[in-house]
Design an enzyme around this catalytic site. Sequence first.
Site, short mmCIF file in Angstrom:
data_model
loop_
_atom_site.label_atom_id
_atom_site.label_comp_id
_atom_site.label_asym_id
_atom_site.label_seq_id
_atom_site.Cartn_x
_atom_site.Cartn_y
_atom_site.Cartn_z
N ASP A 102 54.93 2.64 28.99
CA ASP A 102 54.62 2.37 27.58
C ASP A 102 55.49 3.32 26.74
O ASP A 102 56.66 3.01 26.48
CB ASP A 102 53.10 2.66 27.45
CG ASP A 102 52.48 2.11 26.21
OD1 ASP A 102 53.18 2.04 25.20
OD2 ASP A 102 51.29 1.77 26.22
N ARG A 164 39.97 -3.88 35.60
CA ARG A 164 41.07 -3.61 36.54
C ARG A 164 41.12 -4.66 37.64
O ARG A 164 42.16 -4.90 38.24
CB ARG A 164 40.90 -2.23 37.19
CG ARG A 164 41.06 -1.06 36.24
CD ARG A 164 41.18 0.23 37.04
NE ARG A 164 40.89 1.42 36.25
CZ ARG A 164 41.79 2.10 35.53
NH1 ARG A 164 43.04 1.71 35.47
NH2 ARG A 164 41.43 3.18 34.86
C1 PRP Z 1 48.73 4.41 32.05
C2 PRP Z 1 49.74 3.95 33.08
C3 PRP Z 1 50.76 5.02 33.04
C4 PRP Z 1 50.73 5.50 31.61
C5 PRP Z 1 51.86 4.88 30.86
O1 PRP Z 1 47.83 5.29 32.66
O2 PRP Z 1 49.17 3.80 34.34
O3 PRP Z 1 50.46 6.07 33.92
O4 PRP Z 1 49.48 5.07 31.04
O5 PRP Z 1 51.86 5.32 29.53
P1 PRP Z 1 53.08 6.08 28.87
O6 PRP Z 1 54.35 5.38 29.24
O7 PRP Z 1 52.78 5.97 27.39
O8 PRP Z 1 53.06 7.51 29.32
P2 PRP Z 1 46.45 5.72 32.02
O9 PRP Z 1 46.62 7.07 31.37
O10 PRP Z 1 45.93 4.63 31.14
O11 PRP Z 1 45.53 5.93 33.29
P3 PRP Z 1 45.04 4.87 34.39
O12 PRP Z 1 46.25 4.46 35.20
O13 PRP Z 1 44.05 5.65 35.18
O14 PRP Z 1 44.42 3.70 33.67
#
Ligand code: PRP
Length: 179
Positions: A102, A164
């Site tokens: 993201d 999920r």
């Molecule tokens: C999500 C995804 C990545 C991160 C990406 O994890 O799995 O690790 O966000 O976001 P970024 O590019 O803005 O850093 P999340 O923190 O939602 O945790 P999860 O995988 O446990 O849902």
Amino acid sequence: MAYVLGRVLISKDKIDKMVAGLAERISRDYGEEELIVVGILKGSFIFMADLIRLLRPQVIIDFMSVSSYYENTRSTGIVKIIKDMDVNINGKHVLIVEDIVDSGLTLSNLKELLMTKEPKSLKVCVAFDKPDRRKTEIEADYVGMIIPDEFIVGYGLDYAGKYRNLSDIRIMEPDGGIK
Ligand code: PRP
């Protein structure tokens, strides 16, 4: 704002084809080399489980759980390790597996951290890429699909811990509102 589960954005069938395509590319690139596949919890676990079963190289799996902290004005931050790897990656080929990129901050911080362990190579495979949201210059080596800036769930991705387990990727929509 409350959200409700909305339409399917990417069907299970398309996801399956995407994963098979990625597995083929990765298998060709690594050949007979052993590969350590590191899934970033929690979101990556379903994608990783599908991907590794289609890989031809010898695979050793591990997991990490991290969270990134950063100030709004800065493009890089620190990554806090909640669960570290068990495997020693020094001198090994390593593939990080993520569900989504993201802002890119998690990956960029994580790559920097893992490089200090001096792997033989370090690449990234991501199922879904939202380039419109990027805050730092980072591209995954293997990208399943580029997606629009929508709030998506399913196939490992959550909303408040839920959804999920959905097989498709679906969009969360504002409750009662028209998008
Ligand atoms: C999500 C995804 C990545 C991160 C990406 O994890 O799995 O690790 O966000 O976001 P970024 O590019 O803005 O850093 P999340 O923190 O939602 O945790 P999860 O995988 O446990 O849902």
